[in-house]
Design a protein around this motif. Structure first.
Motif, PDB file in Angstrom:
ATOM      1  N   ALA A   1       0.831  -1.204   0.000  1.00 19.30           N
ATOM      2  CA  ALA A   1       0.000   0.000   0.000  1.00 19.30           C
ATOM      3  C   ALA A   1       0.867   1.256   0.000  1.00 19.30           C
ATOM      4  O   ALA A   1       0.544   2.255  -0.657  1.00 19.30           O
ATOM      5  CB  ALA A   1      -0.931  -0.016   1.212  1.00 19.30           C
ATOM      6  N   MET A   2       1.970   1.219   0.742  1.00 23.37           N
ATOM      7  CA  MET A   2       2.891   2.350   0.781  1.00 23.37           C
ATOM      8  C   MET A   2       3.483   2.589  -0.605  1.00 23.37           C
ATOM      9  O   MET A   2       3.603   3.736  -1.067  1.00 23.37           O
ATOM     10  CB  MET A   2       3.996   2.080   1.800  1.00 23.37           C
ATOM     11  CG  MET A   2       4.899   3.253   2.093  1.00 23.37           C
ATOM     12  SD  MET A   2       6.230   2.839   3.264  1.00 23.37           S
ATOM     13  CE  MET A   2       5.286   2.257   4.684  1.00 23.37           C
ATOM     14  N   LEU A   3       3.853   1.499  -1.271  1.00 27.38           N
ATOM     15  CA  LEU A   3       4.453   1.605  -2.599  1.00 27.38           C
ATOM     16  C   LEU A   3       3.487   2.206  -3.607  1.00 27.38           C
ATOM     17  O   LEU A   3       3.835   3.149  -4.327  1.00 27.38           O
ATOM     18  CB  LEU A   3       4.917   0.222  -3.064  1.00 27.38           C
ATOM     19  CG  LEU A   3       5.442   0.131  -4.497  1.00 27.38           C
ATOM     20  CD1 LEU A   3       6.730   0.927  -4.650  1.00 27.38           C
ATOM     21  CD2 LEU A   3       5.665  -1.333  -4.887  1.00 27.38           C
ATOM     22  N   ILE A   4       2.258   1.676  -3.671  1.00 26.14           N
ATOM     23  CA  ILE A   4       1.341   2.138  -4.709  1.00 26.14           C
ATOM     24  C   ILE A   4       0.838   3.553  -4.449  1.00 26.14           C
ATOM     25  O   ILE A   4       0.301   4.199  -5.353  1.00 26.14           O
ATOM     26  CB  ILE A   4       0.153   1.162  -4.895  1.00 26.14           C
ATOM     27  CG1 ILE A   4      -0.726   1.112  -3.649  1.00 26.14           C
ATOM     28  CG2 ILE A   4       0.671  -0.214  -5.271  1.00 26.14           C
ATOM     29  CD1 ILE A   4      -1.942   0.226  -3.829  1.00 26.14           C
ATOM     30  N   ALA A   5       1.019   4.041  -3.218  1.00 26.81           N
ATOM     31  CA  ALA A   5       0.667   5.435  -2.927  1.00 26.81           C
ATOM     32  C   ALA A   5       1.744   6.404  -3.401  1.00 26.81           C
ATOM     33  O   ALA A   5       1.552   7.623  -3.366  1.00 26.81           O
ATOM     34  CB  ALA A   5       0.435   5.615  -1.429  1.00 26.81           C
ATOM     35  N   SER A   6       2.873   5.870  -3.857  1.00 27.70           N
ATOM     36  CA  SER A   6       3.985   6.720  -4.286  1.00 27.70           C
ATOM     37  C   SER A   6       3.641   7.462  -5.577  1.00 27.70           C
ATOM     38  O   SER A   6       2.920   6.956  -6.442  1.00 27.70           O
ATOM     39  CB  SER A   6       5.243   5.871  -4.530  1.00 27.70           C
ATOM     40  OG  SER A   6       5.650   5.207  -3.366  1.00 27.70           O
ATOM     41  N   SER A   7       4.179   8.654  -5.700  1.00 21.97           N
ATOM     42  CA  SER A   7       4.041   9.424  -6.923  1.00 21.97           C
ATOM     43  C   SER A   7       4.814   8.745  -8.054  1.00 21.97           C
ATOM     44  O   SER A   7       5.997   8.422  -7.899  1.00 21.97           O
ATOM     45  CB  SER A   7       4.588  10.834  -6.707  1.00 21.97           C
ATOM     46  OG  SER A   7       4.923  11.453  -7.928  1.00 21.97           O
ATOM     47  N   ALA A   8       4.148   8.538  -9.183  1.00 27.82           N
ATOM     48  CA  ALA A   8       4.835   7.937 -10.333  1.00 27.82           C
ATOM     49  C   ALA A   8       5.975   8.833 -10.808  1.00 27.82           C
ATOM     50  O   ALA A   8       7.066   8.354 -11.145  1.00 27.82           O
ATOM     51  CB  ALA A   8       3.838   7.693 -11.461  1.00 27.82           C
ATOM     52  N   GLU A   9       5.737  10.142 -10.817  1.00 27.31           N
ATOM     53  CA  GLU A   9       6.781  11.078 -11.252  1.00 27.31           C
ATOM     54  C   GLU A   9       7.988  11.033 -10.327  1.00 27.31           C
ATOM     55  O   GLU A   9       9.139  10.998 -10.775  1.00 27.31           O
ATOM     56  CB  GLU A   9       6.212  12.497 -11.307  1.00 27.31           C
ATOM     57  CG  GLU A   9       7.207  13.546 -11.805  1.00 27.31           C
ATOM     58  CD  GLU A   9       6.648  14.954 -11.779  1.00 27.31           C
ATOM     59  OE1 GLU A   9       7.414  15.904 -12.041  1.00 27.31           O
ATOM     60  OE2 GLU A   9       5.446  15.121 -11.492  1.00 27.31           O
ATOM     61  N   GLY A  10       7.727  11.023  -9.017  1.00 28.61           N
ATOM     62  CA  GLY A  10       8.832  10.953  -8.067  1.00 28.61           C
ATOM     63  C   GLY A  10       9.567   9.632  -8.133  1.00 28.61           C
ATOM     64  O   GLY A  10      10.795   9.572  -7.992  1.00 28.61           O
ATOM     65  N   TYR A  11       8.833   8.546  -8.350  1.00 32.60           N
ATOM     66  CA  TYR A  11       9.456   7.229  -8.447  1.00 32.60           C
ATOM     67  C   TYR A  11      10.384   7.157  -9.658  1.00 32.60           C
ATOM     68  O   TYR A  11      11.530   6.713  -9.550  1.00 32.60           O
ATOM     69  CB  TYR A  11       8.370   6.153  -8.553  1.00 32.60           C
ATOM     70  CG  TYR A  11       8.904   4.746  -8.433  1.00 32.60           C
ATOM     71  CD1 TYR A  11       8.940   4.098  -7.199  1.00 32.60           C
ATOM     72  CD2 TYR A  11       9.388   4.070  -9.540  1.00 32.60           C
ATOM     73  CE1 TYR A  11       9.452   2.812  -7.082  1.00 32.60           C
ATOM     74  CE2 TYR A  11       9.899   2.792  -9.436  1.00 32.60           C
ATOM     75  CZ  TYR A  11       9.920   2.163  -8.205  1.00 32.60           C
ATOM     76  OH  TYR A  11      10.445   0.896  -8.113  1.00 32.60           O
ATOM     77  N   VAL A  12       9.891   7.616 -10.801  1.00 28.91           N
ATOM     78  CA  VAL A  12      10.708   7.579 -12.017  1.00 28.91           C
ATOM     79  C   VAL A  12      11.940   8.467 -11.862  1.00 28.91           C
ATOM     80  O   VAL A  12      13.051   8.094 -12.268  1.00 28.91           O
ATOM     81  CB  VAL A  12       9.865   8.011 -13.229  1.00 28.91           C
ATOM     82  CG1 VAL A  12      10.750   8.307 -14.443  1.00 28.91           C
ATOM     83  CG2 VAL A  12       8.853   6.925 -13.576  1.00 28.91           C
ATOM     84  N   ALA A  13      11.771   9.655 -11.280  1.00 29.01           N
ATOM     85  CA  ALA A  13      12.912  10.558 -11.084  1.00 29.01           C
ATOM     86  C   ALA A  13      13.971   9.913 -10.198  1.00 29.01           C
ATOM     87  O   ALA A  13      15.171  10.100 -10.408  1.00 29.01           O
ATOM     88  CB  ALA A  13      12.440  11.873 -10.474  1.00 29.01           C
ATOM     89  N   SER A  14      13.534   9.115  -9.215  1.00 29.11           N
ATOM     90  CA  SER A  14      14.473   8.462  -8.300  1.00 29.11           C
ATOM     91  C   SER A  14      15.097   7.223  -8.930  1.00 29.11           C
ATOM     92  O   SER A  14      16.255   6.897  -8.654  1.00 29.11           O
ATOM     93  CB  SER A  14      13.761   8.094  -6.999  1.00 29.11           C
ATOM     94  OG  SER A  14      13.270   9.265  -6.370  1.00 29.11           O
TER      95      SER A  14
END
Length: 256
Positions: free
Chosen positions: A185-198
């Motif tokens: 649940a923590m993972l899927i709440a992550s921003s896609a934009e922030g995840y890709v940038a990281s």
């Protein structure tokens, strides 16, 4: 200080935010004021709540500072791509904001990569450095590109099930389903934009360390019959171990 007195002395703080180099960074403080500081840095696709099961034990002895890395949790998603240096400098700036001269540091995966940068470039700000489930090189270019493409197509939820199999063993997934679900649940709440940038941060630093590795190998020469052991540090903090006339770049397998 006994565990009981530490619990009485503990002063938990609700979420706070600091303006750090163009980003609003969420952080939280737990533990007794005046205790040594311990900074906890989250992994890719998580946030400061990943440390919740450990906080009671850590806060008995330390003033614990945990935060959401840039682009994660409730921290601001600034335009990417990010670099490990950018993420590590956020830690130094947060220490400056809170007037923390030195702190112990524990980082997991991406957080550990930031910790390695701190150990090399800001050692005066770090006391003990704990690097968990991390490496100078994590994964391959193809793997990161595939993950970025998948998130761009279907969001972070599209990779969640596959990552649970990477993060947790089959035995743990069966025995601790609630924990696995909480992390999912923590993972899927992550921003896609922030995840890709990281993702781009980990991928970009792979190239930097590869260049350091190649440069170090070019600098090292060994005669026939060499059986000694030499450990050398390069400018980027990578370590190389030479045994029996061969060079080995100390690195781990992908863990994210």
């Amino acid at each position: 200080m006994t565990r009981e007195s530490a619990t009485l002395a503990q002063q938990a703080q609700s979420d706070s935010f600091a303006a750090i180099d163009g980003a609003r960074i969420r952080y939280r403080l737990d533990g007794p004021i005046g205790a040594p500081f311990l900074v906890l840095s989250n992994s890719l696709g998580t946030n400061l709540d990943m440390w919740e099961p450990q906080i009671a034990a850590f806060a008995a002895r330390y003033r614990v500072l945990r935060y959401d890395s840039r682009g994660h949790g409730l921290s601001e998603v600034t335009p990417g791509p990010y670099t490990i240096e950018r993420l590590a400098r956020d830690v130094v700036a947060l220490q400056d904001e809170l007037k923390i001269d030195r702190a112990h540091f524990c980082g997991l995966s991406m957080g550990g990569m930031a910790g390695m940068w701190l150990g090399v470039h800001a050692p005066q700000r770090i006391d003990r450095l704990v690097l968990c489930n991390t490496a100078l090189r994590i994964g391959s270019v193809e793997r990161w590109n595939a993950r970025i493409d998948a998130v761009n197509r279907g969001g972070v939820s599209g990779i969640a099930d596959a990552l649970m199999e990477v993060w947790f063993t089959p035995g743990f997934r069966a025995a601790a389903a609630d924990t696995v679900q909480r992390m999912r649940a923590m993972l899927i709440a992550s921003s896609a934009e922030g995840y890709v940038a990281s993702c781009a941060a980990a991928d970009a630093d792979r190239y930097r360390h590869a260049r350091c590795r190649d440069a170090a190998r070019r600098r090292q020469t060994h005669g026939r019959g060499h059986t000694g052991r030499e450990v050398r540090r390069t400018g980027c903090g990578a370590y190389f171990e030479c045994r029996s006339g061969r060079s080995f770049h100390r690195r781990g397998a992908g863990v994210s």
